[in-house]
Design a protein around this motif. Structure first.
Motif, PDB file in Angstrom:
ATOM      1  N   HIS A   1      11.917   1.778  -5.954  1.00 42.12           N
ATOM      2  CA  HIS A   1      10.611   1.384  -6.225  1.00 42.12           C
ATOM      3  C   HIS A   1       9.611   1.597  -5.158  1.00 42.12           C
ATOM      4  O   HIS A   1      10.187   1.307  -3.982  1.00 42.12           O
ATOM      5  CB  HIS A   1      10.679  -0.006  -6.770  1.00 42.12           C
ATOM      6  N   GLY A   2       8.339   1.919  -5.428  1.00 44.81           N
ATOM      7  CA  GLY A   2       7.497   2.164  -4.416  1.00 44.81           C
ATOM      8  C   GLY A   2       6.989   0.832  -3.590  1.00 44.81           C
ATOM      9  O   GLY A   2       6.764   0.829  -2.572  1.00 44.81           O
ATOM     10  N   THR A   3       7.293  -0.334  -4.334  1.00 47.41           N
ATOM     11  CA  THR A   3       6.964  -1.617  -3.661  1.00 47.41           C
ATOM     12  C   THR A   3       8.120  -1.846  -2.609  1.00 47.41           C
ATOM     13  O   THR A   3       7.505  -2.225  -1.314  1.00 47.41           O
ATOM     14  CB  THR A   3       7.209  -2.824  -4.605  1.00 47.41           C
ATOM     15  N   TYR A   4       9.361  -1.607  -2.783  1.00 49.57           N
ATOM     16  CA  TYR A   4      10.446  -1.479  -1.855  1.00 49.57           C
ATOM     17  C   TYR A   4       9.838  -0.570  -0.576  1.00 49.57           C
ATOM     18  O   TYR A   4       9.958  -0.896   0.679  1.00 49.57           O
ATOM     19  CB  TYR A   4      11.861  -1.216  -2.283  1.00 49.57           C
TER      20      TYR A   4
ATOM     21  N   GLU B   1       1.861  12.208 -12.237  1.00 45.91           N
ATOM     22  CA  GLU B   1       1.704  12.594 -10.978  1.00 45.91           C
ATOM     23  C   GLU B   1       2.045  11.318  -9.997  1.00 45.91           C
ATOM     24  O   GLU B   1       2.060  11.421  -8.949  1.00 45.91           O
ATOM     25  CB  GLU B   1       0.018  12.483 -10.889  1.00 45.91           C
ATOM     26  N   GLY B   2       2.597  10.016 -10.413  1.00 39.60           N
ATOM     27  CA  GLY B   2       3.234   9.204  -9.880  1.00 39.60           C
ATOM     28  C   GLY B   2       2.189   7.944  -9.379  1.00 39.60           C
ATOM     29  O   GLY B   2       2.469   7.098  -8.967  1.00 39.60           O
ATOM     30  N   SER B   3       1.055   8.065 -10.212  1.00 37.60           N
ATOM     31  CA  SER B   3       0.015   7.120 -10.016  1.00 37.60           C
ATOM     32  C   SER B   3       0.048   6.123 -11.168  1.00 37.60           C
ATOM     33  O   SER B   3       0.612   6.379 -12.369  1.00 37.60           O
ATOM     34  CB  SER B   3      -1.416   7.604  -9.866  1.00 37.60           C
TER      35      SER B   3
ATOM     36  N   ARG C   1       0.841  -1.116   0.011  1.00 41.39           N
ATOM     37  CA  ARG C   1      -0.087   0.015   0.159  1.00 41.39           C
ATOM     38  C   ARG C   1       0.864   1.348   0.039  1.00 41.39           C
ATOM     39  O   ARG C   1       1.934   1.325   0.834  1.00 41.39           O
ATOM     40  CB  ARG C   1      -0.869  -0.113   1.365  1.00 41.39           C
ATOM     41  N   ASP C   2       0.514   2.181  -0.951  1.00 40.65           N
ATOM     42  CA  ASP C   2       1.404   3.605  -0.985  1.00 40.65           C
ATOM     43  C   ASP C   2       0.987   4.260   0.263  1.00 40.65           C
ATOM     44  O   ASP C   2      -0.003   3.961   0.963  1.00 40.65           O
ATOM     45  CB  ASP C   2       0.879   4.054  -2.343  1.00 40.65           C
ATOM     46  N   PRO C   3       1.442   5.261   0.598  1.00 40.67           N
ATOM     47  CA  PRO C   3       1.241   6.215   1.953  1.00 40.67           C
ATOM     48  C   PRO C   3      -0.356   6.746   1.811  1.00 40.67           C
ATOM     49  O   PRO C   3      -0.560   7.041   2.851  1.00 40.67           O
ATOM     50  CB  PRO C   3       2.240   7.321   1.649  1.00 40.67           C
ATOM     51  N   ASP C   4      -0.794   6.895   0.695  1.00 40.04           N
ATOM     52  CA  ASP C   4      -2.176   7.422   0.698  1.00 40.04           C
ATOM     53  C   ASP C   4      -3.108   6.091   0.792  1.00 40.04           C
ATOM     54  O   ASP C   4      -4.388   6.587   1.027  1.00 40.04           O
ATOM     55  CB  ASP C   4      -2.572   8.234  -0.155  1.00 40.04           C
TER      56      ASP C   4
ATOM     57  N   THR D   1       5.450  -0.051   5.819  1.00 36.77           N
ATOM     58  CA  THR D   1       4.471  -0.608   6.639  1.00 36.77           C
ATOM     59  C   THR D   1       4.967  -1.913   7.459  1.00 36.77           C
ATOM     60  O   THR D   1       4.276  -2.478   8.039  1.00 36.77           O
ATOM     61  CB  THR D   1       3.477  -0.941   5.635  1.00 36.77           C
ATOM     62  N   GLY D   2       6.006  -2.696   6.728  1.00 38.02           N
ATOM     63  CA  GLY D   2       6.649  -4.008   7.306  1.00 38.02           C
ATOM     64  C   GLY D   2       5.736  -4.972   6.912  1.00 38.02           C
ATOM     65  O   GLY D   2       5.628  -6.238   7.552  1.00 38.02           O
TER      66      GLY D   2
END
Length: 202
Positions: A65-68, A100-102, A34-37, A74-75
């Protein structure tokens, strides 16, 4: 005689990547975070594997990467094993992000929230793991190994191996999706029993 003297082999220069010069077989999984939002993040990974014979799993990713970043923050993360018929899900998850990064293509992938970790998993996958971050191992030339302890395990009924199920029938009903790095895939539905020597133990 050495390998470089053998005309059956091409000896590569040190700077040429080995895995770009031949096809190798790997699993293809989709890691969910999950992304920060709070939005869903899905990313296909082929450098992914169980770690040992107990409940640990790892995949290779980069800190950019966002996944990393999500797993580190979040752990938690999920691992979905998509079916060959759902190859499009893996393709959509691999699409680049917009300005926009999405990643709007993710909305086309049907997901379900994992029971324990709450991250998204792919609907219809033949196997799903829920993982809590164990550690991140760096030092692989920009790539890092993200490892997790498996805290939830789910196997689709048509892929579940039981003592009274013939492997041939099981794989025909639920074939596996394999990634042939770098640019091909295969559907595995026909296999052969491995000729283990007598007395073999793992």
């Amino acid at each position: 005689m050495t390998l470089s003297d053998d005309s059956d082999f091409v000896t590569l220069p040190a700077e040429q990547p080995f895995f770009e010069t031949l096809y190798t077989v790997a699993p293809l999984v989709i890691v969910g975070t999950r992304d920060p939002d709070g939005s869903e993040n899905l990313a296909p990974k082929h450098m992914a594997m169980p770690l040992g014979w107990s409940d640990y799993f790892g995949f290779v990713c980069t800190p950019e990467h966002g996944t990393y970043q999500n797993a580190e923050r979040t752990g938690t993360f999920t691992v979905s094993y998509p079916r060959p018929d759902d190859l499009l899900n893996a393709s959509l998850a691999a699409a680049p992000r917009d300005a926009e990064g999405s990643k709007p293509t993710i909305s086309e992938v049907d997901t379900v929230d994992a029971d324990i970790v709450g991250d998204p998993a792919v609907v219809g996958a033949y196997g799903i793991l829920e993982c809590e971050l164990e550690r991140i191992v760096d030092g692989f030339d920009g790539a890092e190994l993200v490892t997790g302890e498996i805290v939830g395990k789910h196997v689709h009924t048509d892929a579940y191996r039981s003592d009274d199920t013939e492997p041939e029938a099981l794989l025909e009903e639920a074939p596996l999706l394999a990634h042939l790095y770098p640019d091909r895939y295969a559907e595995v539905s026909e296999t052969h029993a491995f000729p283990f020597p007598e007395g073999f133990q793992r």
